[in-house]
Design a protein around this motif. Structure first.
Motif: not given
Length: 212
Positions: A189-193
């Protein structure tokens, strides 16, 4: 950098940032290095034998350890030649695998190995708990992460890092796994990065009496 220093570097980043970014597309390579101040390491799940070395070199040039999921790499077979290819040419920090045979061969060659385990039923969980004292892998990744009670029991018995991922959709779910005892979470999940998991959950920061 010596193997001992590489291992120490990885463990320091794992304990500090508590997030391993799973990269499933070449398009995500540029994005993940932009988040290197919040990401512990990269779990590489894309590429083939022609592109793998290039991808690993690019990510590690930015100071991010790379762990290659060897079963996701096109054309890669982890026989004796495949192990030698990984160690001599690709040179990732480590590998992830679900296969016991691969773990044995990789450890014999001196590679850092994470064993991925899918908790599909109680029998798998019980086998894992029985095997924990003698596991050859350097760390264990539990899939999926949405079982914090099992993560807590495994982490309490393990003498090695416990990662967990899969079905991870929110920051709160990640904190539940971390608070259960996971060393770090893995997510694509890129947003969580972009989230800093070295800090408490936002609700805990607003009200310390709240425990996520």
């Amino acid at each position: 950098m010596s193997e001992l220093k590489l291992h120490r570097h990885f463990m320091e980043r794992l304990q500090q940032h508590r997030l391993v970014a799973a990269v499933k597309s070449p398009k995500q390579l540029e994005r993940v290095v932009q988040e290197k101040e919040r990401v512990s390491a990269v779990l590489l799940m894309t590429g083939n034998v022609l592109t793998l070395e290039q991808y690993v070199r690019f990510i590690q040039s930015h100071g991010l350890p790379v762990i290659v999921h060897v079963e996701k790499i096109g054309g890669l077979h982890m026989d004796r030649d495949g192990i030698e290819f990984m160690k001599r040419y690709v040179k990732p920090f480590g590998i992830v695998t679900t296969r016991t045979g691969t773990i044995k061969k990789a450890k014999a060659a001196g590679l850092f190995v994470i064993q991925r385990v899918f908790l599909i039923d109680t029998e798998v969980y019980e086998h894992l708990m029985d095997d924990l004292p003698t596991l050859q892998a350097d760390a264990v990744e539990i899939m999926p992460c949405r079982a914090p009670d099992f993560v807590k029991r495994i982490a309490s018995e393990a003498n090695k890092p416990i990662l967990t991922g899969g079905l991870l959709h929110t920051v709160t779910q990640a904190y539940e796994a971390l608070n259960a005892g996971a060393t770090a979470v893995t997510t694509s999940n890129v947003e969580m990065w972009t989230h800093d998991f070295s800090l408490p959950h936002p609700l805990e920061r607003e009200n310390p009496s709240i425990v996520i």
